[in-house]
Design a protein around this motif. Structure first.
Motif, PDB file in Angstrom:
ATOM      1  N   ARG A 167       0.820  -1.210   0.000  1.00  0.00           N
ATOM      2  CA  ARG A 167       0.000   0.000   0.000  1.00  0.00           C
ATOM      3  C   ARG A 167       0.855   1.262   0.000  1.00  0.00           C
ATOM      4  NH1 ARG A 167      -3.748  -0.662   5.098  1.00  0.00           N
ATOM      5  NH2 ARG A 167      -4.486   1.366   4.342  1.00  0.00           N
ATOM      6  N   CYS A 168       2.174   1.081  -0.027  1.00  0.00           N
ATOM      7  CA  CYS A 168       3.055   2.240   0.143  1.00  0.00           C
ATOM      8  C   CYS A 168       4.043   2.440  -1.000  1.00  0.00           C
ATOM      9  CB  CYS A 168       3.812   2.104   1.467  1.00  0.00           C
ATOM     10  SG  CYS A 168       4.868   3.510   1.853  1.00  0.00           S
ATOM     11  N   THR A 169       4.766   1.387  -1.376  1.00  0.00           N
ATOM     12  CA  THR A 169       5.859   1.594  -2.315  1.00  0.00           C
ATOM     13  C   THR A 169       6.151   0.334  -3.110  1.00  0.00           C
ATOM     14  OG1 THR A 169       8.156   2.355  -2.505  1.00  0.00           O
ATOM     15  CG2 THR A 169       7.618   0.976  -0.604  1.00  0.00           C
ATOM     16  N   GLY A 170       7.150   0.426  -3.975  1.00  0.00           N
ATOM     17  CA  GLY A 170       7.581  -0.711  -4.766  1.00  0.00           C
ATOM     18  C   GLY A 170       8.827  -1.338  -4.184  1.00  0.00           C
ATOM     19  N   ALA A 171       9.595  -1.969  -5.044  1.00  0.00           N
ATOM     20  CA  ALA A 171      10.754  -2.727  -4.579  1.00  0.00           C
ATOM     21  C   ALA A 171      11.903  -1.851  -4.099  1.00  0.00           C
ATOM     22  CB  ALA A 171      11.239  -3.651  -5.703  1.00  0.00           C
ATOM     23  N   ASN A 172      11.948  -0.599  -4.504  1.00  0.00           N
ATOM     24  CA  ASN A 172      13.092   0.256  -4.173  1.00  0.00           C
ATOM     25  C   ASN A 172      12.944   1.006  -2.862  1.00  0.00           C
ATOM     26  OD1 ASN A 172      14.505  -0.396  -6.530  1.00  0.00           O
ATOM     27  ND2 ASN A 172      13.356   1.122  -7.712  1.00  0.00           N
ATOM     28  N   GLY A 173      11.823   0.870  -2.179  1.00  0.00           N
ATOM     29  CA  GLY A 173      11.624   1.594  -0.924  1.00  0.00           C
ATOM     30  C   GLY A 173      11.027   2.970  -1.157  1.00  0.00           C
ATOM     31  N   ARG A 174      10.454   3.535  -0.111  1.00  0.00           N
ATOM     32  CA  ARG A 174       9.759   4.817  -0.228  1.00  0.00           C
ATOM     33  C   ARG A 174      10.753   5.967  -0.135  1.00  0.00           C
ATOM     34  NH1 ARG A 174       4.123   6.233  -0.164  1.00  0.00           N
ATOM     35  NH2 ARG A 174       4.152   8.405  -0.777  1.00  0.00           N
ATOM     36  N   THR A 175      10.565   6.946  -0.997  1.00  0.00           N
ATOM     37  CA  THR A 175      11.421   8.134  -1.035  1.00  0.00           C
ATOM     38  C   THR A 175      10.555   9.388  -1.004  1.00  0.00           C
ATOM     39  OG1 THR A 175      13.102   6.977  -2.325  1.00  0.00           O
ATOM     40  CG2 THR A 175      13.201   9.373  -2.325  1.00  0.00           C
ATOM     41  N   PHE A 176      11.021  10.386  -0.240  1.00  0.00           N
ATOM     42  CA  PHE A 176      10.332  11.670  -0.158  1.00  0.00           C
ATOM     43  C   PHE A 176      11.299  12.790  -0.506  1.00  0.00           C
ATOM     44  CE2 PHE A 176       6.438  11.745   2.879  1.00  0.00           C
ATOM     45  CZ  PHE A 176       5.713  11.029   1.947  1.00  0.00           C
ATOM     46  N   LYS A 177      10.750  13.884  -1.041  1.00  0.00           N
ATOM     47  CA  LYS A 177      11.521  15.113  -1.201  1.00  0.00           C
ATOM     48  C   LYS A 177      10.905  16.188  -0.304  1.00  0.00           C
ATOM     49  CE  LYS A 177      11.157  15.592  -5.651  1.00  0.00           C
ATOM     50  NZ  LYS A 177      11.336  16.169  -7.005  1.00  0.00           N
ATOM     51  N   ARG A 178      11.770  16.968   0.331  1.00  0.00           N
ATOM     52  CA  ARG A 178      11.305  18.047   1.199  1.00  0.00           C
ATOM     53  C   ARG A 178      11.999  19.336   0.786  1.00  0.00           C
ATOM     54  NH1 ARG A 178       8.922  19.021   6.168  1.00  0.00           N
ATOM     55  NH2 ARG A 178       9.720  20.833   7.318  1.00  0.00           N
ATOM     56  N   HIS A 179      11.212  20.351   0.477  1.00  0.00           N
ATOM     57  CA  HIS A 179      11.766  21.634   0.048  1.00  0.00           C
ATOM     58  C   HIS A 179      12.506  22.286   1.211  1.00  0.00           C
ATOM     59  CE1 HIS A 179      11.956  25.684  -1.680  1.00  0.00           C
ATOM     60  NE2 HIS A 179      11.618  25.146  -2.826  1.00  0.00           N
ATOM     61  N   VAL A 180      13.567  23.015   0.901  1.00  0.00           N
ATOM     62  CA  VAL A 180      14.341  23.689   1.952  1.00  0.00           C
ATOM     63  C   VAL A 180      13.484  24.737   2.669  1.00  0.00           C
ATOM     64  CG1 VAL A 180      16.580  23.269   0.880  1.00  0.00           C
ATOM     65  CG2 VAL A 180      15.282  25.325   0.264  1.00  0.00           C
ATOM     66  N   LEU A 181      12.437  25.223   2.012  1.00  0.00           N
ATOM     67  CA  LEU A 181      11.520  26.187   2.630  1.00  0.00           C
ATOM     68  C   LEU A 181      10.144  25.538   2.872  1.00  0.00           C
ATOM     69  CD1 LEU A 181      12.371  29.370   0.495  1.00  0.00           C
ATOM     70  CD2 LEU A 181      13.183  28.803   2.795  1.00  0.00           C
ATOM     71  N   GLN A 182      10.148  24.256   3.236  1.00  0.00           N
ATOM     72  CA  GLN A 182       8.905  23.529   3.415  1.00  0.00           C
ATOM     73  C   GLN A 182       8.018  24.132   4.500  1.00  0.00           C
ATOM     74  OE1 GLN A 182       8.022  20.897   1.388  1.00  0.00           O
ATOM     75  NE2 GLN A 182       6.001  21.193   2.319  1.00  0.00           N
ATOM     76  N   GLU A 183       8.614  24.704   5.527  1.00  0.00           N
ATOM     77  CA  GLU A 183       7.804  25.328   6.591  1.00  0.00           C
ATOM     78  C   GLU A 183       6.966  26.472   6.026  1.00  0.00           C
ATOM     79  OE1 GLU A 183       9.982  26.475  10.016  1.00  0.00           O
ATOM     80  OE2 GLU A 183      10.780  24.467  10.405  1.00  0.00           O
ATOM     81  N   ALA A 184       7.549  27.246   5.129  1.00  0.00           N
ATOM     82  CA  ALA A 184       6.800  28.338   4.511  1.00  0.00           C
ATOM     83  C   ALA A 184       5.708  27.796   3.599  1.00  0.00           C
ATOM     84  CB  ALA A 184       7.748  29.252   3.733  1.00  0.00           C
ATOM     85  N   ILE A 185       5.992  26.690   2.902  1.00  0.00           N
ATOM     86  CA  ILE A 185       4.984  26.070   2.041  1.00  0.00           C
ATOM     87  C   ILE A 185       3.838  25.521   2.875  1.00  0.00           C
ATOM     88  CG2 ILE A 185       4.580  24.176   0.408  1.00  0.00           C
ATOM     89  CD1 ILE A 185       7.484  24.558  -0.531  1.00  0.00           C
TER      90      ILE A 185
END
Length: 227
Positions: free
Chosen positions: A136-154
């Motif tokens: 229900r989450c990911t494929g064979a390579n594992g889950r990856t996320f990106k976080r913007h350097v200004l994510q708090e502002a977003i």
């Protein structure tokens, strides 16, 4: 080609700031300068701003937040795989600088400096493969996320106003801003009479001035006999 950027007052539809740029100039880079011109021209800083997603950058959100300006500006969302856990189901832990998945596993930051203004977070392949929620989450390579350097502002841009307020502000933007550009077509907008950025800027300023004069005359004669 060229693009015209405008600040349009919501109450009366007056164009309070305008700038013409080359077509390859990113819209997002123009927002704060236009708001500065608005403040100079009106003597009053903007209290709220609505714009389309082209202006939805982390830097703009941070600047608006610091200046206390309410913002209804959407931005591009990171889309996950269909049928998989969405980003909103992962909790960010600031103290450990990691994400926690629905199964309680941690996605740690990997790599060094940010790439294109983003940090990357990942859970190990073995961890994901052994997880009962893996399908229900990911494929064979594992889950990856990106976080913007200004994510708090977003995150601030997404949450500091109720959803209905943002929708109302975006409707007003369509009426005022898009209506202003549509009205400009009556005066030759998008029909270049001269060549060069300086001459196109002059043409667009003249059109904006004509539109403002018409608006001001309309309000000046409201309520008068025969108006």
């Amino acid at each position: 080609g060229y693009k015209d950027h405008r600040v349009v007052d919501d109450q009366c539809g007056i164009i309070t700031a305008s700038a013409t740029t080359a077509a390859n100039v990113h819209d997002g880079s123009m927002l704060m300068g236009l708001l500065e011109r608005h403040a100079e021209n009106t003597g009053q800083a903007a209290e709220a701003v609505a714009a389309d997603s082209a202006y939805g950058t982390g830097q703009n959100y941070q600047d608006l937040r610091e200046q206390g300006v309410r913002a209804a500006i959407p931005h591009q969302q990171q889309k996950g795989l269909p049928g998989k856990f969405g980003r909103d189901q992962f909790r960010y832990e600031a103290a450990e600088d990691c994400y926690v998945c629905p199964a309680g596993q941690k996605l740690q930051r990997v790599g060094g400096p940010p790439y294109r203004d983003h940090f990357k977070y990942r859970a190990g392949r073995k961890v994901c493969r052994a997880c009962p929620l893996c399908s229900r989450c990911t494929g064979a390579n594992g889950r990856t996320f990106k976080r913007h350097v200004l994510q708090e502002a977003i995150d601030w841009a997404d949450t500091h106003l109720p959803a209905w307020t943002r929708r109302w502000m975006m409707r007003r933007r369509r009426i005022r801003a898009e209506g202003s550009f549509a009205d400009a077509l009556r005066h030759g907008f998008k029909r270049a009479r001269w060549r060069g950025l300086a001459m196109m800027s002059m043409q667009n300023l003249m059109i904006a001035t004509i539109q403002n004069v018409r608006k001001l005359m309309q309000y000046a004669f409201q309520g008068r006999p025969g108006a």
